[in-house]
Design an enzyme around this catalytic site. Sequence first.
Site, PDB file in Angstrom:
ATOM      1  N   ARG A 147      77.206  26.222  43.961  1.00  0.00           N
ATOM      2  CA  ARG A 147      76.049  25.988  43.067  1.00  0.00           C
ATOM      3  C   ARG A 147      74.957  25.118  43.713  1.00  0.00           C
ATOM      4  NH1 ARG A 147      80.301  25.145  39.169  1.00  0.00           N
ATOM      5  NH2 ARG A 147      80.700  27.111  38.120  1.00  0.00           N
ATOM      6  N   LYS A 156      61.012  29.611  48.460  1.00  0.00           N
ATOM      7  CA  LYS A 156      61.372  30.951  47.996  1.00  0.00           C
ATOM      8  C   LYS A 156      62.482  31.475  48.898  1.00  0.00           C
ATOM      9  CE  LYS A 156      57.308  32.900  45.772  1.00  0.00           C
ATOM     10  NZ  LYS A 156      56.279  33.955  45.842  1.00  0.00           N
ATOM     11  N   GLU A 173      49.992  36.404  57.871  1.00  0.00           N
ATOM     12  CA  GLU A 173      50.183  35.372  56.843  1.00  0.00           C
ATOM     13  C   GLU A 173      49.245  34.174  57.088  1.00  0.00           C
ATOM     14  OE1 GLU A 173      51.865  36.084  54.234  1.00  0.00           O
ATOM     15  OE2 GLU A 173      53.832  36.961  54.662  1.00  0.00           O
ATOM     16  N   ASN A 208      50.335  35.744  47.639  1.00  0.00           N
ATOM     17  CA  ASN A 208      50.763  37.136  47.809  1.00  0.00           C
ATOM     18  C   ASN A 208      49.594  38.076  48.072  1.00  0.00           C
ATOM     19  OD1 ASN A 208      53.596  37.102  47.628  1.00  0.00           O
ATOM     20  ND2 ASN A 208      53.417  36.608  45.460  1.00  0.00           N
ATOM     21  N   HIS A 239      50.243  41.449  49.605  1.00  0.00           N
ATOM     22  CA  HIS A 239      51.680  41.730  49.536  1.00  0.00           C
ATOM     23  C   HIS A 239      52.025  42.882  48.587  1.00  0.00           C
ATOM     24  CE1 HIS A 239      51.789  37.992  51.696  1.00  0.00           C
ATOM     25  NE2 HIS A 239      53.104  37.943  51.727  1.00  0.00           N
ATOM     26  N   HIS A 256      54.308  45.234  50.387  1.00  0.00           N
ATOM     27  CA  HIS A 256      55.719  45.435  50.024  1.00  0.00           C
ATOM     28  C   HIS A 256      55.999  46.911  49.767  1.00  0.00           C
ATOM     29  CE1 HIS A 256      56.567  41.008  48.608  1.00  0.00           C
ATOM     30  NE2 HIS A 256      56.566  41.136  49.911  1.00  0.00           N
TER      31      HIS A 256
HETATM   32  P1  NAD Z   1      62.222  37.997  61.290  1.00  0.00           P
HETATM   33  O1  NAD Z   1      62.971  36.909  60.704  1.00  0.00           O
HETATM   34  O2  NAD Z   1      62.816  39.363  61.235  1.00  0.00           O
HETATM   35  O3  NAD Z   1      61.909  37.634  62.813  1.00  0.00           O
HETATM   36  C1  NAD Z   1      61.183  38.537  63.589  1.00  0.00           C
HETATM   37  C2  NAD Z   1      61.909  38.914  64.898  1.00  0.00           C
HETATM   38  O4  NAD Z   1      61.732  37.874  65.843  1.00  0.00           O
HETATM   39  C3  NAD Z   1      63.407  39.094  64.746  1.00  0.00           C
HETATM   40  O5  NAD Z   1      63.819  40.110  65.586  1.00  0.00           O
HETATM   41  C4  NAD Z   1      63.940  37.760  65.225  1.00  0.00           C
HETATM   42  O6  NAD Z   1      65.271  37.826  65.678  1.00  0.00           O
HETATM   43  C5  NAD Z   1      63.003  37.447  66.348  1.00  0.00           C
HETATM   44  N1  NAD Z   1      62.811  36.043  66.675  1.00  0.00           N
HETATM   45  C6  NAD Z   1      62.750  34.994  65.823  1.00  0.00           C
HETATM   46  N2  NAD Z   1      62.405  33.897  66.481  1.00  0.00           N
HETATM   47  C7  NAD Z   1      62.278  34.227  67.773  1.00  0.00           C
HETATM   48  C8  NAD Z   1      61.933  33.514  68.934  1.00  0.00           C
HETATM   49  N3  NAD Z   1      61.567  32.237  68.897  1.00  0.00           N
HETATM   50  N4  NAD Z   1      61.926  34.165  70.118  1.00  0.00           N
HETATM   51  C9  NAD Z   1      62.234  35.507  70.165  1.00  0.00           C
HETATM   52  N5  NAD Z   1      62.546  36.245  69.092  1.00  0.00           N
HETATM   53  C10 NAD Z   1      62.558  35.603  67.916  1.00  0.00           C
HETATM   54  O7  NAD Z   1      60.764  38.148  60.641  1.00  0.00           O
HETATM   55  P2  NAD Z   1      59.681  37.077  60.188  1.00  0.00           P
HETATM   56  O8  NAD Z   1      58.403  37.740  60.420  1.00  0.00           O
HETATM   57  O9  NAD Z   1      59.929  35.748  60.769  1.00  0.00           O
HETATM   58  O10 NAD Z   1      59.945  36.944  58.634  1.00  0.00           O
HETATM   59  C11 NAD Z   1      59.772  38.036  57.762  1.00  0.00           C
HETATM   60  C12 NAD Z   1      60.583  37.777  56.520  1.00  0.00           C
HETATM   61  O11 NAD Z   1      60.097  36.615  55.880  1.00  0.00           O
HETATM   62  C13 NAD Z   1      60.510  38.893  55.520  1.00  0.00           C
HETATM   63  O12 NAD Z   1      61.796  39.194  55.055  1.00  0.00           O
HETATM   64  C14 NAD Z   1      59.666  38.326  54.409  1.00  0.00           C
HETATM   65  O13 NAD Z   1      59.984  38.868  53.161  1.00  0.00           O
HETATM   66  C15 NAD Z   1      59.989  36.883  54.497  1.00  0.00           C
HETATM   67  N6  NAD Z   1      58.971  35.995  53.929  1.00  0.00           N
HETATM   68  C16 NAD Z   1      59.366  35.050  53.070  1.00  0.00           C
HETATM   69  C17 NAD Z   1      58.449  34.159  52.540  1.00  0.00           C
HETATM   70  C18 NAD Z   1      58.902  33.054  51.643  1.00  0.00           C
HETATM   71  O14 NAD Z   1      58.062  32.375  51.062  1.00  0.00           O
HETATM   72  N7  NAD Z   1      60.184  32.820  51.517  1.00  0.00           N
HETATM   73  C19 NAD Z   1      57.110  34.245  52.918  1.00  0.00           C
HETATM   74  C20 NAD Z   1      56.732  35.234  53.814  1.00  0.00           C
HETATM   75  C21 NAD Z   1      57.675  36.098  54.322  1.00  0.00           C
HETATM   76  N1  GLY Z   2      54.860  33.694  50.603  1.00  0.00           N
HETATM   77  C1  GLY Z   2      54.514  33.587  49.226  1.00  0.00           C
HETATM   78  C2  GLY Z   2      54.980  32.347  48.582  1.00  0.00           C
HETATM   79  O1  GLY Z   2      55.607  31.531  49.202  1.00  0.00           O
HETATM   80  O2  GLY Z   2      54.753  32.162  47.422  1.00  0.00           O
END
Ligand code: NAD
Ligand code: GLY
Length: 374
Positions: A125, A147, A189, A249, A252, A256
């Site tokens: 939890r 998030k 972003e 967003n 987005h 999405h």
């Molecule tokens: P990701 O986590 O898939 O990373 C991208 C690629 O880069 C992967 O292949 C990873 O293994 C590689 N990688 C990571 N760091 C590296 C490094 N330093 N050197 C070499 N390779 C590296 O993608 P992302 O773009 O980081 O994140 C996308 C995700 O984030 C999506 O799922 C999206 O929905 C989410 N997201 C969440 C929020 C939030 O507020 N929580 C906001 C925006 C996006």
């Molecule tokens: N990436 C959108 C949020 O954090 O609200």
Amino acid sequence: MKAKDLQTVAIDLGSRSYHIAIRGSLFDNPLSYTELPSAQSALIVTNVTVGPLYAHALQKALAGKYPQVYTVVLPDGEEYKTWESLNLIFDALLSHGCDRKTVLFALGGGVVGDMTGFAAASYMRGVPFVQVPTTLLAQVDSSVGGKTAINHPLGKNMIGAFYQPLKVVCDLDTLKTLPERELSAGLAEVIKYGPIADMDFLAWLELNIDAIKAYDPAALAHVVKRSCEIKAWVVGQDERESGLRAILNFGHTFGHAIEAGLGYGEWLHGEGVGCGMVMAAHLSHRLGLVDALFVVRLTALIAKVGLPVTGPLLSDQDNAGRYLELMRLDKKSEAGDIKFVLIDGPGRAVVRSAPEAMVRQVIDRCCSKLLSTT
Ligand code: NAD
Ligand code: GLY
């Protein structure tokens, strides 16, 4: 701004407040973790790409503080942001006898960060966790604000929780190994913060895009710091997205739909967001909220960072209908009414619906092979 100076950004959320540390040589320095609570164990969650690069150094940095430091290595990719991967984290926590004080460390991009956060929110939890983001996208956005989620085949980030980390450690040096395509995806972003909140930042990005694309440390330091400041300002006012936070967003809703429609992992999240911003800018223009020049300007910057500005066809039959079907699943939709984040004059965002016929026109225009820039 000098890249070697430590920058911090505060996330002000009362008892859940924390800060983001930004600089090179941070994640492998034990001093980055001294203020964290003590525990018998820590679990590093990473993936098959990032783990071999950085997990050993993080393990060493944590070893003086936590008697046991375990690591779990997940498969890499958006298509693995699933229950199955989440369960691998729970398997590791349970098989190592981790308790309520165990601290989770998310070492990787947004996929690892979102899944680790969700695991931390739900294991026993709720256990503490720290974000150690290693992609630009994760440093400027996903690691900040709490998030957490996994995907469902029917919709992106549909299962998750709001759960804040104890700290975010943005080590700019980790970006040196980031592939160029991922840097561009992260810039989507970054760019979004301009139209929704800070047009001066957009102008700065336009001037400095070559330095950023060349991984210039000072430019990247400014990109991460300014992005985190804007995100902190938004999240500090609306942690659980009852209103203002939805502006983050921008792009987005369309993005999405592209990600889900093509199959997760086909386009990167940032690529969907980049193209989605172009589509949302067109929709804003059709609604009379921004002029055509704004659409041209934003599209040009998105194209310059190497992101797609033409939407993919998601159906041979009724492409716009398929986009609409997917967008109705968006979390902002209410009773099937799709809510878009639109630009209501440069630097100001608004969340509202739009006539379906107009949305169809925008999709037809932006997905057409005959696309022009306005
Ligand atoms: P990701 O986590 O898939 O990373 C991208 C690629 O880069 C992967 O292949 C990873 O293994 C590689 N990688 C990571 N760091 C590296 C490094 N330093 N050197 C070499 N390779 C590296 O993608 P992302 O773009 O980081 O994140 C996308 C995700 O984030 C999506 O799922 C999206 O929905 C989410 N997201 C969440 C929020 C939030 O507020 N929580 C906001 C925006 C996006
Ligand atoms: N990436 C959108 C949020 O954090 O609200």
